[in-house]
Design a protein around this motif. Sequence first.
Motif, PDB file in Angstrom:
ATOM      1  N   HIS A 111      14.737   2.208  -3.574  1.00  0.00           N
ATOM      2  CA  HIS A 111      14.317   2.042  -2.175  1.00  0.00           C
ATOM      3  C   HIS A 111      12.904   1.470  -2.032  1.00  0.00           C
ATOM      4  CE1 HIS A 111      17.737   4.556  -1.574  1.00  0.00           C
ATOM      5  NE2 HIS A 111      17.140   5.701  -1.845  1.00  0.00           N
ATOM      6  N   GLU A 112      12.296   1.093  -3.143  1.00  0.00           N
ATOM      7  CA  GLU A 112      10.876   0.713  -3.138  1.00  0.00           C
ATOM      8  C   GLU A 112      10.479  -0.247  -2.007  1.00  0.00           C
ATOM      9  OE1 GLU A 112       8.523  -0.055  -6.975  1.00  0.00           O
ATOM     10  OE2 GLU A 112       8.953  -2.055  -6.208  1.00  0.00           O
ATOM     11  N   ILE A 113       9.323   0.043  -1.387  1.00  0.00           N
ATOM     12  CA  ILE A 113       8.761  -0.862  -0.370  1.00  0.00           C
ATOM     13  C   ILE A 113       7.303  -1.111  -0.733  1.00  0.00           C
ATOM     14  CG2 ILE A 113       8.427  -1.289   2.107  1.00  0.00           C
ATOM     15  CD1 ILE A 113      10.057   1.260   2.673  1.00  0.00           C
ATOM     16  N   LEU A 114       6.873  -2.376  -0.659  1.00  0.00           N
ATOM     17  CA  LEU A 114       5.474  -2.726  -0.947  1.00  0.00           C
ATOM     18  C   LEU A 114       4.917  -3.505   0.238  1.00  0.00           C
ATOM     19  CD1 LEU A 114       6.001  -4.209  -4.544  1.00  0.00           C
ATOM     20  CD2 LEU A 114       5.100  -1.920  -4.017  1.00  0.00           C
ATOM     21  N   ILE A 115       3.726  -3.125   0.682  1.00  0.00           N
ATOM     22  CA  ILE A 115       3.039  -3.908   1.720  1.00  0.00           C
ATOM     23  C   ILE A 115       1.567  -3.983   1.321  1.00  0.00           C
ATOM     24  CG2 ILE A 115       2.350  -4.014   4.163  1.00  0.00           C
ATOM     25  CD1 ILE A 115       4.886  -2.465   4.906  1.00  0.00           C
ATOM     26  N   ALA A 116       0.984  -5.172   1.422  1.00  0.00           N
ATOM     27  CA  ALA A 116      -0.430  -5.316   1.071  1.00  0.00           C
ATOM     28  C   ALA A 116      -1.080  -6.340   1.988  1.00  0.00           C
ATOM     29  CB  ALA A 116      -0.578  -5.770  -0.384  1.00  0.00           C
ATOM     30  N   GLY A 117      -2.389  -6.173   2.206  1.00  0.00           N
ATOM     31  CA  GLY A 117      -3.135  -7.132   3.006  1.00  0.00           C
ATOM     32  C   GLY A 117      -4.320  -6.467   3.673  1.00  0.00           C
ATOM     33  N   PRO A 118      -4.941  -7.177   4.635  1.00  0.00           N
ATOM     34  CA  PRO A 118      -6.077  -6.592   5.345  1.00  0.00           C
ATOM     35  C   PRO A 118      -5.633  -5.329   6.085  1.00  0.00           C
ATOM     36  CG  PRO A 118      -5.876  -8.944   5.795  1.00  0.00           C
ATOM     37  CD  PRO A 118      -4.636  -8.553   5.063  1.00  0.00           C
ATOM     38  N   HIS A 119      -6.400  -4.259   5.925  1.00  0.00           N
ATOM     39  CA  HIS A 119      -6.038  -2.971   6.518  1.00  0.00           C
ATOM     40  C   HIS A 119      -5.860  -3.089   8.037  1.00  0.00           C
ATOM     41  CE1 HIS A 119      -7.617   0.691   8.550  1.00  0.00           C
ATOM     42  NE2 HIS A 119      -6.737   1.287   7.784  1.00  0.00           N
TER      43      HIS A 119
ATOM     44  N   TYR B 213      -3.267  -1.640  -0.241  1.00  0.00           N
ATOM     45  CA  TYR B 213      -2.091  -1.931  -1.081  1.00  0.00           C
ATOM     46  C   TYR B 213      -1.234  -0.683  -1.016  1.00  0.00           C
ATOM     47  CZ  TYR B 213      -4.923  -5.716  -2.977  1.00  0.00           C
ATOM     48  OH  TYR B 213      -5.701  -6.841  -3.119  1.00  0.00           O
ATOM     49  N   TRP B 214      -0.119  -0.759  -0.321  1.00  0.00           N
ATOM     50  CA  TRP B 214       0.706   0.426  -0.052  1.00  0.00           C
ATOM     51  C   TRP B 214       2.038   0.315  -0.798  1.00  0.00           C
ATOM     52  CZ3 TRP B 214       5.382   0.929   2.856  1.00  0.00           C
ATOM     53  CH2 TRP B 214       5.711   2.237   3.256  1.00  0.00           C
ATOM     54  N   GLY B 215       2.523   1.433  -1.294  1.00  0.00           N
ATOM     55  CA  GLY B 215       3.838   1.430  -1.949  1.00  0.00           C
ATOM     56  C   GLY B 215       4.572   2.728  -1.690  1.00  0.00           C
ATOM     57  N   ALA B 216       5.846   2.609  -1.336  1.00  0.00           N
ATOM     58  CA  ALA B 216       6.662   3.813  -1.119  1.00  0.00           C
ATOM     59  C   ALA B 216       7.852   3.759  -2.069  1.00  0.00           C
ATOM     60  CB  ALA B 216       7.143   3.872   0.326  1.00  0.00           C
ATOM     61  N   TYR B 217       8.341   4.930  -2.449  1.00  0.00           N
ATOM     62  CA  TYR B 217       9.504   5.048  -3.366  1.00  0.00           C
ATOM     63  C   TYR B 217       9.303   4.177  -4.612  1.00  0.00           C
ATOM     64  CZ  TYR B 217      11.566   6.204   1.224  1.00  0.00           C
ATOM     65  OH  TYR B 217      11.809   6.715   2.466  1.00  0.00           O
ATOM     66  N   LEU B 218       8.066   4.116  -5.097  1.00  0.00           N
ATOM     67  CA  LEU B 218       7.759   3.240  -6.239  1.00  0.00           C
ATOM     68  C   LEU B 218       8.670   3.557  -7.424  1.00  0.00           C
ATOM     69  CD1 LEU B 218       3.925   3.597  -5.826  1.00  0.00           C
ATOM     70  CD2 LEU B 218       5.151   1.406  -5.707  1.00  0.00           C
ATOM     71  N   GLY B 219       9.222   2.538  -8.006  1.00  0.00           N
ATOM     72  CA  GLY B 219      10.079   2.732  -9.175  1.00  0.00           C
ATOM     73  C   GLY B 219      11.529   3.034  -8.830  1.00  0.00           C
ATOM     74  N   THR B 220      11.807   3.316  -7.566  1.00  0.00           N
ATOM     75  CA  THR B 220      13.195   3.629  -7.203  1.00  0.00           C
ATOM     76  C   THR B 220      13.848   2.424  -6.534  1.00  0.00           C
ATOM     77  OG1 THR B 220      12.892   4.351  -4.918  1.00  0.00           O
ATOM     78  CG2 THR B 220      12.355   5.966  -6.626  1.00  0.00           C
TER      79      THR B 220
END
Length: 258
Positions: A213-221, A204-211
């Motif tokens: 520009h936020e990006i979320l990616i999740a799934g099988p590694h 479960y990956w998240g970048a720029y959380l709360g901003t």
Amino acid sequence: VRKLFVIGIGTGNPEHLTVQAVKLLQTVDVVFVLDKGADKADLAHVRRELCERYIGHDHYSLIELQDIPRDARVESYVSRVEQWHDRRSSVYERALREHLGEDGRGAILVWGDPALYDSTLRILQSIVSQDRAAFEYEVVPGISSPQALAARHKIPLNRIGGAVHVTTGRRLQQGLPQCADDVVVMLDGDCAFQALAEPGLEIYWGAYLGTEHEILIAGPHARKKDEIVRARAAAKAKHGWIMDTYLLRRPVDAGEER
Ligand SMILES: C[S@@+](CC[C@H](N)C(=O)[O-])C[C@H]1O[C@@H](n2cnc3c(N)ncnc32)[C@H](O)[C@@H]1O
């Protein structure tokens, strides 16, 4: 005596500031922020905006402390960080003396929560223990990036009765720790998750959380890791900086096998 509040401001969303933090901010004379260089101009902007939005008057000063880069010539990682903390503590000490009157009240704004991978509390503790400047300080918690990550993916960090291990990308390079089935990774500039090959792992990956520009990616590694590496590189090129955090989750029965 001088009073300092170390305030966790969350990871970019101005509404993550707690009511306690807002109330205290309205009482201070000086707000200190650590400027980490041009790459992080967006972050400095968030902090300035927080003050304008919540303080509600203009009888305070905003003091930007210039951060000092780590000395890459010092070989040991621990010595390098210790030296860097010493130099940072001199910056803090001077700023407190120069900008905070004898009975002044100040706030230091800390990204996320001050208790997680942030040196401010260690530095203040060392100034106080060496009697280098007379002041008292209090800590006001903020939303940390693992909390923001969990909220945005709508997941708890632990499974029932399970442990959560929080670590750094640098440590993950030595492999996935065996002490927990749920591992939160911060401070990973090198995508250390790429080298892992444990079957059944989820990310479960998240970048720029709360901003914005936020990006979320999740799934099988195994299926998502390359997509994350690509998304991370593209976003970093676009914005000039990136902060990302992720959870690695072993399959439920993995613990039984170990
Ligand atoms: C120096 S640590 C500071 C952590 C901070 N005290 C906290 O409570 O989240 C910086 C690391 O926090 C994580 N981080 C901070 N802000 C983030 C954000 N908005 N989105 C994703 N990760 C973030 C990243 O792993 C980054 O490398």
